[in-house]
Enzyme design. Structure first.
Site, short mmCIF file in Angstrom:
data_model
loop_
_atom_site.label_atom_id
_atom_site.label_comp_id
_atom_site.label_asym_id
_atom_site.label_seq_id
_atom_site.Cartn_x
_atom_site.Cartn_y
_atom_site.Cartn_z
N ASP A 200 0.67 -0.90 0.47
CA ASP A 200 0.22 -0.18 0.23
C ASP A 200 0.92 1.57 0.12
OD1 ASP A 200 -2.45 1.80 0.22
OD2 ASP A 200 -3.40 0.49 1.35
N PHE A 228 -0.38 0.53 -5.94
CA PHE A 228 0.15 -0.55 -7.16
C PHE A 228 0.17 0.07 -8.12
CE2 PHE A 228 -4.15 -0.98 -4.93
CZ PHE A 228 -4.99 0.34 -5.37
N HIS A 246 -13.15 -1.36 -6.69
CA HIS A 246 -14.58 -0.97 -6.24
C HIS A 246 -14.72 0.83 -6.48
CE1 HIS A 246 -16.10 -1.04 -1.47
NE2 HIS A 246 -15.52 -0.62 -2.34
#
Length: 341
Positions: A200, A228, A246
């Site tokens: 992250d 990413f 999402h």
């Protein structure tokens, strides 16, 4: 303009109550409750609103009026002398996921909804219009907002759907966008031969070592502080995108999936855990969280077929779809989608 409307005979009582309870003053009363930690302050017993005001540096009369409204919602009980007691329903607002959820959505996100017509007209997130940058860029620059957000998504509940995944044949599980490591710690905890990678943003994974150590898996997890969008670690047997896709529109989601595909070996798999919207009409919570994705993040909730199309465009094929489990009181909405090369 600000008082309750007279519904007369133009709408049913049910619709009137729906509109009234959905009004901003209702949610923002809950936001005040969460932001000031009122449920925690009442956990040891009843207190007056004046006492609560002193502890929280609030105006006594204003706080009394908020507490009275929250009591009307059933979270507190009000007694004579402006005394308030925590009701059973209020226990959910003690430090934890629901309180963090309310804090996140009662601050910057709430302001975004005030400009919702921008999203309706343009198809773009109102958040960007108001704050001059995307939501994740804002979080990266705002420490307080970032900590509240990751307290919600990072230290919150691990998606129940993850327990339907079989990791017995895995050597290394790579959790992409895994926040502070709660999910990867859950996966590794009872699997001593399994190793993990947590990726992250650097500002997010700063807190991961303490979380992983608390679960006793810190020595088996490599931490990668990188977006990413800039690349994905190679060598994983399973890559996990849990509640990630999402957050992003199709173009950005494809960028993520292309990077995952580049990192995968022929025998590796991708596990996507995300809410899915069923085909057809009827109520489904995903149809409303989809609007939140649009207005705040520019993302979207998807149907299984939309996921299938997205994965195919990224060069990945769906191997299995496990739909949400049927439960009684608290229906699950997240599916597990497994894909490979």
């Amino acid at each position: 303009m600000t008082s309750a409307p007279d519904n007369g005979t133009s709408a049913s009582d049910d619709v009137f109550q729906l509109v009234f309870r959905s009004a901003p003053w209702t949610f923002q009363s809950l936001y005040v409750t969460a932001r000031l930690g009122l449920a925690d302050l009442l956990a040891d017993g009843p207190r007056t609103s004046d006492e609560l005001a002193e502890v929280t540096a609030s105006d006594p009369d204003a706080l009394y009026r908020f507490c009275r409204a929250v009591a009307a919602l059933g979270l507190f009980r009000e007694h004579a002398g402006r005394v308030f007691e925590l009701a059973p329903a209020g226990e959910a607002f003690r430090s934890g996921g629901l309180a963090q959820f309310t804090m996140v959505n009662g601050a910057e996100n709430f302001r975004s909804w005030a400009d919702v017509m921008y999203s309706v007209r343009t198809g773009k997130p109102a958040f960007d219009q108001i704050y001059g940058m995307p939501a994740f860029a804002f979080l990266d620059r705002n420490e307080e907002a970032r900590k509240v957000f990751h307290a919600m998504v990072g230290r919150g509940t691990v998606p129940p759907a993850v327990d339907s995944c079989d990791f017995s044949a895995d050597s290394t599980v790579v959790d992409l966008g895994g926040s502070v490591g709660t999910l990867i710690a859950h996966v590794l905890r009872d699997r001593p031969g399994l190793r993990g990678v947590l990726q992250d943003l650097p500002t997010v994974v700063d807190e991961a070592p303490a979380v992983l150590a608390g679960h006793g898996v810190a020595d088996r997890v490599e931490i990668v502080g990188r977006s990413f969008f800039d690349g994905v670690p190679a060598g994983g047997s399973t890559y996990v995108l849990s509640r990630v896709l999402h957050d992003w529109g199709d173009d950005d989601a494809l960028r993520i999936l292309h990077n995952v595909r580049e990192a995968m070996t022929p025998d590796a798999r991708l596990v996507v855990i995300d809410q899915v919207i069923p085909e057809g009409g009827g109520f489904h919570p995903g149809k409303f969280s989809d609007l939140q994705m649009l207005v705040v993040l520019g993302g979207r909730e998807r149907t299984v077929e939309e996921f299938r199309g997205l994965l195919l465009r990224a060069g990945l094929k769906i191997r299995e779809v496990r739909p949400p489990e049927e439960t009684g009181d608290s229906p699950r909405t997240e599916a597990v989608i497994e894909a490979g090369l």
